[in-house]
Design a protein around this motif. Structure first.
Motif, short mmCIF file in Angstrom:
data_model
loop_
_atom_site.label_atom_id
_atom_site.label_comp_id
_atom_site.label_asym_id
_atom_site.label_seq_id
_atom_site.Cartn_x
_atom_site.Cartn_y
_atom_site.Cartn_z
N GLY A 93 0.82 -1.20 0.00
CA GLY A 93 0.00 0.00 0.00
C GLY A 93 0.86 1.24 0.00
O GLY A 93 2.05 1.20 0.31
N TRP A 94 0.25 2.37 -0.36
CA TRP A 94 0.94 3.65 -0.37
C TRP A 94 -0.06 4.75 -0.05
O TRP A 94 -1.26 4.60 -0.26
CB TRP A 94 1.63 3.90 -1.71
CG TRP A 94 0.67 3.87 -2.88
CD1 TRP A 94 -0.04 4.91 -3.41
CD2 TRP A 94 0.31 2.72 -3.65
NE1 TRP A 94 -0.81 4.50 -4.46
CE2 TRP A 94 -0.62 3.16 -4.64
CE3 TRP A 94 0.68 1.38 -3.63
CZ2 TRP A 94 -1.18 2.29 -5.56
CZ3 TRP A 94 0.12 0.52 -4.55
CH2 TRP A 94 -0.79 0.97 -5.50
N ALA A 95 0.46 5.85 0.48
CA ALA A 95 -0.40 6.97 0.85
C ALA A 95 0.41 8.26 0.79
O ALA A 95 1.53 8.31 1.32
CB ALA A 95 -0.97 6.77 2.25
N PRO A 96 -0.14 9.31 0.17
CA PRO A 96 0.56 10.60 0.14
C PRO A 96 0.45 11.30 1.49
O PRO A 96 -0.50 11.07 2.25
CB PRO A 96 -0.20 11.37 -0.95
CG PRO A 96 -1.57 10.78 -0.93
CD PRO A 96 -1.41 9.33 -0.56
N TYR A 97 1.39 12.18 1.77
CA TYR A 97 1.34 12.92 3.03
C TYR A 97 2.06 14.25 2.87
O TYR A 97 2.90 14.44 2.00
CB TYR A 97 1.98 12.11 4.16
CG TYR A 97 3.49 12.07 4.13
CD1 TYR A 97 4.25 12.88 4.96
CD2 TYR A 97 4.16 11.22 3.24
CE1 TYR A 97 5.64 12.85 4.92
CE2 TYR A 97 5.54 11.18 3.20
CZ TYR A 97 6.28 12.00 4.04
OH TYR A 97 7.65 11.98 3.99
N VAL A 98 1.69 15.18 3.74
CA VAL A 98 2.37 16.47 3.87
C VAL A 98 2.74 16.60 5.34
O VAL A 98 1.90 16.36 6.23
CB VAL A 98 1.47 17.64 3.44
CG1 VAL A 98 2.11 18.98 3.82
CG2 VAL A 98 1.20 17.59 1.94
N GLU A 99 3.98 16.96 5.61
CA GLU A 99 4.45 16.99 6.99
C GLU A 99 5.21 18.27 7.27
O GLU A 99 5.96 18.77 6.41
CB GLU A 99 5.33 15.77 7.27
CG GLU A 99 5.46 15.39 8.73
CD GLU A 99 6.04 14.01 8.89
OE1 GLU A 99 5.30 13.09 9.29
OE2 GLU A 99 7.23 13.83 8.61
N GLY A 100 5.03 18.80 8.46
CA GLY A 100 5.74 20.00 8.85
C GLY A 100 5.62 20.26 10.34
O GLY A 100 4.73 19.74 11.01
N GLN A 101 6.55 21.07 10.86
CA GLN A 101 6.55 21.43 12.27
C GLN A 101 5.64 22.63 12.50
O GLN A 101 5.52 23.51 11.66
CB GLN A 101 7.97 21.78 12.73
CG GLN A 101 8.96 20.65 12.65
CD GLN A 101 8.82 19.67 13.79
OE1 GLN A 101 8.10 19.93 14.75
NE2 GLN A 101 9.49 18.53 13.68
#
Length: 415
Positions: A93-101
């Motif tokens: 499986g795969w999933a997009p993400y956006v990450e930040g502090q």
């Protein structure tokens, strides 16, 4: 050359006569010492394996096995990678993400946090967060709704529950006539999760991926794709091979790089514990030395008679090595059986002891893992029993050598 006669005499010496009961008692304590050491070593290593497996499951339940990104830490047109990923059977499986502090503010409390933007429909493919929701649902994270799901420890610290508002403060700034101001956005708490790891329960918050892109000004880009693989232990190899097959200039990192120090520390602790407990087995094994020395002292006349009847020094050594080996073998087998039984039933025995004595070894208020896990690995059992038996055999060499040096003439002079 091994002779049946030496085996027969060695077995005879394991049976006590009236005048050698003390020697037999020492022999019994040697057997029990080895058994206790082996059982303790198997049980402790099984418990440590259980803790390691539990921690790995919890960490990797929230962390991707591998991550795809482009240079600069962003990824554009990620949909183009789906056909290639779908053809690789190792990618589950795969999933997009956006990450930040960012920082979260609620009332007068502020906390630093990692904001992760997710797609609720894709996220269950790569993480177990949906199975650890205490309240709410990931489907409540909708684009433009500005909902947020918090870790249980973070929500408890901020003093918020589903339905409350929190303010997200990002490092990006906005220029206004009044000057440069930090970017602020109000979010509504729509859920709380608890996975049992402080790293996530205290420091992670989830929002919808489109809201995250707007919040961190990423336009049409994302931070990357998180992958779930069929065999996490081969994540590094799969990541290298996958990077060669994907069309474009991508780089792939795996969980062994992001959590290498943690799992290396666990492995180091396991090795140190193995060495410490093996020393206990070694002490018990070398009790065989004192046992055999006493037997040799008691049987000096018998040894002299055997020598006069033609038995060689090597034959005398074999007799006492057989005796010591039998002691070590019985102790190792007894300890192995006891250790395996304890390791397989420790998750049942520990709660029973806690109820019996009204105690709790791992309080849920202090430890995230409040139950004692156990995972028996048969290769560990084989290694432990092999080492214990080898130490037992080595312990027989010196007393047996001393017995072979007895001179028949001197021993029988006054008989």
């Amino acid at each position: 050359m091994f002779k049946p006669l030496t085996l027969y005499i060695g077995l005879r010496y394991t049976r006590a006569k009236r005048r050698t009961r003390f020697i037999s008692f020492i022999t019994l304590t040697s057997v029990l010492g080895i058994a206790l050491g082996v059982a303790a070593l198997i049980t402790v290593l099984s418990v440590m394996n259980g803790f390691e497996a539990e921690l790995r499951e919890r960490i990797l339940g929230m962390t991707a096995h591998a991550t795809i990104a482009e240079q600069g830490g962003q990824l554009r047109h990620w949909e183009q990678l789906e056909p290639a990923l779908g053809q690789d059977k190792r990618v589950l499986g795969w999933a997009p993400y956006v990450e930040g502090q960012a920082m979260l503010n609620a009332d007068r409390r502020v906390s630093g946090v990692m904001i992760r933007g997710i797609m609720p429909g894709y996220e269950p493919r790569v993480s177990e967060v949906a199975n650890h929701l205490v309240s709410g649902d990931l489907s409540q994270l909708v684009a433009g709704g500005f909902g947020i799901v918090l870790g249980a420890e973070l929500a408890n610290y901020l003093g918020v529950i589903p339905g409350d508002k929190v303010t997200v403060i990002t490092p990006q700034v906005t220029s206004t006539p009044a000057g440069i101001l930090p970017r602020l956005k109000r979010f509504t708490v729509v859920g709380v999760f608890q996975v049992g790891m402080f790293e996530y329960d205290r420091n992670l918050a989830l929002i919808q991926i489109d809201d995250a892109s707007r919040l961190f000004r990423m336009d049409d880009a994302i931070s990357g794709l998180r992958l779930k693989l069929d065999d996490l232990f081969f994540a590094r190899k799969i990541a290298r091979e996958l990077a060669k097959t994907l069309p474009g200039n991508y780089y792939i990192t795996d969980w062994t790089q992001s959590h290498a120090n943690f799992f290396r520390a666990v492995q180091t602790e396991k090795r140190v514990m193995f060495i410490i407990l093996l020393l206990i087995v070694a002490v018990a094994a070398f009790n065989i030395v004192s046992t055999l020395v006493m037997v040799v002292t008691d049987k000096r006349a018998d040894i002299a008679i055997l020598r006069t009847q033609g038995m060689t020094s090597l034959g005398i050594m074999e007799i006492f090595m057989v005796l010591g080996t039998i002691i070590g073998l019985f102790g190792t087998l007894l300890g192995s059986i006891g250790g395996v039984l304890l390791a397989l039933n420790v998750e049942t025995l520990v709660p029973a002891i806690e109820r019996l004595f009204n105690v709790q070894f791992l309080s849920a208020d202090v430890y995230y893992i409040s139950q004692l896990p156990s995972k028996l690995i048969w290769s560990d059992v084989a290694q432990i029993t092999g080492m214990a038996f080898l130490l037992s055999v080595l312990a027989t060499i010196y007393p047996a050598w001393q017995a072979s040096r007895i001179k028949p003439a001197e021993e029988l002079r006054y008989e």
